[in-house]
Motif scaffolding. Structure first.
Motif, PDB file in Angstrom:
ATOM      1  N   LYS A  87       0.897  -0.985   0.122  1.00 21.36           N
ATOM      2  CA  LYS A  87      -0.028   0.066   0.008  1.00 21.36           C
ATOM      3  C   LYS A  87       1.137   1.313  -0.017  1.00 21.36           C
ATOM      4  O   LYS A  87       1.572   1.532   1.083  1.00 21.36           O
ATOM      5  N   GLY A  88       0.706   1.989  -0.970  1.00 26.80           N
ATOM      6  CA  GLY A  88       1.489   3.236  -1.156  1.00 26.80           C
ATOM      7  C   GLY A  88       3.091   3.061  -1.007  1.00 26.80           C
ATOM      8  O   GLY A  88       3.454   2.231  -2.020  1.00 26.80           O
ATOM      9  N   LEU A  89       3.769   3.346  -0.089  1.00 24.31           N
ATOM     10  CA  LEU A  89       5.144   3.201  -0.098  1.00 24.31           C
ATOM     11  C   LEU A  89       5.709   2.048   1.006  1.00 24.31           C
ATOM     12  O   LEU A  89       6.609   1.536   0.772  1.00 24.31           O
ATOM     13  N   THR A  90       4.551   1.246   1.515  1.00 21.61           N
ATOM     14  CA  THR A  90       4.771   0.219   2.287  1.00 21.61           C
ATOM     15  C   THR A  90       4.648  -1.222   1.752  1.00 21.61           C
ATOM     16  O   THR A  90       3.852  -1.575   0.787  1.00 21.61           O
ATOM     17  N   PHE A  91       5.386  -2.183   2.171  1.00 27.53           N
ATOM     18  CA  PHE A  91       5.390  -3.507   1.759  1.00 27.53           C
ATOM     19  C   PHE A  91       5.051  -4.526   3.140  1.00 27.53           C
ATOM     20  O   PHE A  91       5.981  -4.039   4.094  1.00 27.53           O
ATOM     21  N   ARG A  92       4.057  -5.190   3.218  1.00 20.06           N
ATOM     22  CA  ARG A  92       3.829  -6.002   4.359  1.00 20.06           C
ATOM     23  C   ARG A  92       4.465  -7.557   4.085  1.00 20.06           C
ATOM     24  O   ARG A  92       4.062  -8.035   3.041  1.00 20.06           O
ATOM     25  N   ARG A  93       4.922  -8.081   5.064  1.00 23.86           N
ATOM     26  CA  ARG A  93       5.200  -9.398   5.179  1.00 23.86           C
ATOM     27  C   ARG A  93       4.876 -10.074   6.243  1.00 23.86           C
ATOM     28  O   ARG A  93       4.896  -9.660   7.474  1.00 23.86           O
ATOM     29  N   ASP A  94       4.292 -11.333   6.058  1.00 20.89           N
ATOM     30  CA  ASP A  94       3.795 -12.292   7.179  1.00 20.89           C
ATOM     31  C   ASP A  94       4.720 -13.459   7.534  1.00 20.89           C
ATOM     32  O   ASP A  94       5.092 -13.964   6.386  1.00 20.89           O
ATOM     33  N   VAL A  95       4.748 -13.873   8.631  1.00 22.06           N
ATOM     34  CA  VAL A  95       5.547 -15.057   8.851  1.00 22.06           C
ATOM     35  C   VAL A  95       4.724 -15.852  10.002  1.00 22.06           C
ATOM     36  O   VAL A  95       4.293 -15.260  10.827  1.00 22.06           O
ATOM     37  N   VAL A  96       4.710 -17.153   9.763  1.00 20.20           N
ATOM     38  CA  VAL A  96       4.242 -18.138  10.606  1.00 20.20           C
ATOM     39  C   VAL A  96       5.135 -19.103  11.158  1.00 20.20           C
ATOM     40  O   VAL A  96       6.001 -19.739  10.519  1.00 20.20           O
ATOM     41  N   PHE A  97       5.151 -19.154  12.515  1.00 19.44           N
ATOM     42  CA  PHE A  97       6.265 -19.857  13.260  1.00 19.44           C
ATOM     43  C   PHE A  97       5.480 -21.262  13.895  1.00 19.44           C
ATOM     44  O   PHE A  97       4.585 -20.805  14.789  1.00 19.44           O
ATOM     45  N   THR A  98       5.894 -22.305  13.906  1.00 19.94           N
ATOM     46  CA  THR A  98       5.493 -23.542  14.626  1.00 19.94           C
ATOM     47  C   THR A  98       6.860 -24.387  15.232  1.00 19.94           C
ATOM     48  O   THR A  98       7.804 -24.303  14.692  1.00 19.94           O
ATOM     49  N   ASP A  99       6.394 -25.455  15.957  1.00 20.25           N
ATOM     50  CA  ASP A  99       7.485 -26.383  16.143  1.00 20.25           C
ATOM     51  C   ASP A  99       7.522 -27.468  15.489  1.00 20.25           C
ATOM     52  O   ASP A  99       6.687 -27.237  14.246  1.00 20.25           O
ATOM     53  N   GLU A 100       8.464 -28.380  15.555  1.00 22.49           N
ATOM     54  CA  GLU A 100       8.659 -29.464  14.503  1.00 22.49           C
ATOM     55  C   GLU A 100       7.380 -30.212  14.627  1.00 22.49           C
ATOM     56  O   GLU A 100       7.136 -30.771  13.494  1.00 22.49           O
ATOM     57  N   SER A 101       6.600 -30.278  15.373  1.00 23.31           N
ATOM     58  CA  SER A 101       5.398 -31.187  15.417  1.00 23.31           C
ATOM     59  C   SER A 101       4.104 -30.327  14.780  1.00 23.31           C
ATOM     60  O   SER A 101       3.064 -31.069  14.633  1.00 23.31           O
ATOM     61  N   GLY A 102       4.382 -28.929  14.423  1.00 27.31           N
ATOM     62  CA  GLY A 102       3.176 -28.234  13.730  1.00 27.31           C
ATOM     63  C   GLY A 102       2.563 -27.297  14.866  1.00 27.31           C
ATOM     64  O   GLY A 102       1.596 -26.853  14.658  1.00 27.31           O
ATOM     65  N   THR A 119      20.686   9.280  -0.336  1.00 26.18           N
ATOM     66  CA  THR A 119      19.807  10.453   0.144  1.00 26.18           C
ATOM     67  C   THR A 119      19.199  10.081   1.488  1.00 26.18           C
ATOM     68  O   THR A 119      18.660  11.260   2.046  1.00 26.18           O
ATOM     69  N   ARG A 120      19.026   8.985   1.972  1.00 25.68           N
ATOM     70  CA  ARG A 120      18.378   8.557   3.160  1.00 25.68           C
ATOM     71  C   ARG A 120      16.938   8.814   3.202  1.00 25.68           C
ATOM     72  O   ARG A 120      16.219   8.961   4.067  1.00 25.68           O
ATOM     73  N   LYS A 121      16.307   9.175   2.002  1.00 28.86           N
ATOM     74  CA  LYS A 121      14.767   9.050   1.703  1.00 28.86           C
ATOM     75  C   LYS A 121      14.159   7.796   1.168  1.00 28.86           C
ATOM     76  O   LYS A 121      14.938   6.948   0.538  1.00 28.86           O
ATOM     77  N   ILE A 122      12.771   7.961   1.551  1.00 31.39           N
ATOM     78  CA  ILE A 122      12.007   6.763   1.246  1.00 31.39           C
ATOM     79  C   ILE A 122      11.854   6.742  -0.342  1.00 31.39           C
ATOM     80  O   ILE A 122      11.525   7.867  -0.963  1.00 31.39           O
ATOM     81  N   VAL A 123      12.113   5.527  -1.017  1.00 35.81           N
ATOM     82  CA  VAL A 123      11.805   5.359  -2.355  1.00 35.81           C
ATOM     83  C   VAL A 123      10.614   5.163  -2.698  1.00 35.81           C
ATOM     84  O   VAL A 123       9.671   4.170  -2.184  1.00 35.81           O
ATOM     85  N   ARG A 124       9.891   5.883  -3.852  1.00 38.42           N
ATOM     86  CA  ARG A 124       8.664   5.595  -4.198  1.00 38.42           C
ATOM     87  C   ARG A 124       8.869   4.191  -5.264  1.00 38.42           C
ATOM     88  O   ARG A 124       9.509   4.256  -6.067  1.00 38.42           O
TER      89      ARG A 124
END
Length: 246
Positions: A87-102, A119-124
């Motif tokens: 959305k706009g300038l932002t990127f969202r990432r989701d992560v799901v963690f379980t143990d070895e048994s699920g 420039t240390r500025k946000i890139v469009r």
């Protein structure tokens, strides 16, 4: 088209991520999330090193963690991650963690922007020299990149940014903020770490080498603990974190 959700990553928790009771510290959740995301981005050729060729870097503006079952001990985690939204300038990432048994352990959601390293500025994100991929529109948890702090904050510490805090992007690494937060916990909160159920970290302005900042604490009406850092050099809030316990 690559389906990012098809990839599963194994990750071994190490002792530096745990406290004296063998419970994962706030910075531990951040480190695990960062490392898994980096493993995944390597597969997609979108790592820090890949983007540095174009003079850019991914920079987190927020990271949220929904802790279903606390991570205890040096166990092996299983993780899946995907680009879920842009959305706009932002990127969202989701992560799901379980143990070895699920067994579900925790979910994470991050919001990032692209930073121009010169420039240390946000890139469009228009006409980029690389493909960031299409978002999957699947969300592991509720999260927002916008901070809403309704707590009355009181100073509790004064700290300085040292060389070991600085990462390859040239500012304080995001996991250090989790350490600042944990250091601001009182004894009761440390003892209650196993019941931490939610953590929302917001990265508002950069802390750079030599900066001094004031750590503040407060509580919102629902009992949530708020901890933030006020940059003495700029007078601006640098970071804020909301922590909830069961």
């Amino acid at each position: 088209m690559i389906n990012e959700q098809d990839f599963v990553y194994s990750y071994d928790v190490n002792v530096s991520m745990l406290n004296g009771s063998r419970i994962m510290k706030p910075s531990g959740y951040q480190t695990v999330m960062n490392d898994v995301a980096e493993m995944h981005l390597k597969r997609l050729h979108l790592t820090i090193d890949d983007l540095a060729k174009f003079g850019m870097a991914w920079v987190l503006i927020s990271a949220s963690f929904d802790i279903i079952n606390p991570v205890c001990g040096t166990i092996r985690l299983q993780a899946r991650t995907w680009h879920s939204e842009q959305k706009g300038l932002t990127f969202r990432r989701d992560v799901v963690f379980t143990d070895e048994s699920g067994k579900p352990l925790f979910n994470a959601a991050t919001y990032s922007v692209l930073l121009d390293l010169n420039t240390r500025k946000i890139v469009r994100p228009v006409g980029l020299p690389f493909d960031p991929g299409r978002p999957h529109k699947v969300f592991a948890m509720e999260a927002s990149s916008r901070l809403r702090n309704k707590a009355d904050m009181s100073p509790c510490d004064r700290r300085r940014i040292y060389p070991s805090f600085i990462d390859s992007v040239g500012h304080t690494n995001n996991c250090r903020y989790g350490e600042f937060v944990y250091d601001a916990f009182n004894e009761q909160e440390i003892d209650n770490l196993i019941n931490m159920s939610r953590m929302d970290m917001y990265f508002i302005s950069e802390l750079k080498l030599g900066d001094y900042f004031i750590v503040r604490r407060g509580h919102e009406k629902d009992g949530s603990l708020m901890i933030d850092g006020l940059n003495e050099n700029t007078g601006k809030e640098s970071f804020a974190c909301r922590v909830k316990f069961k």
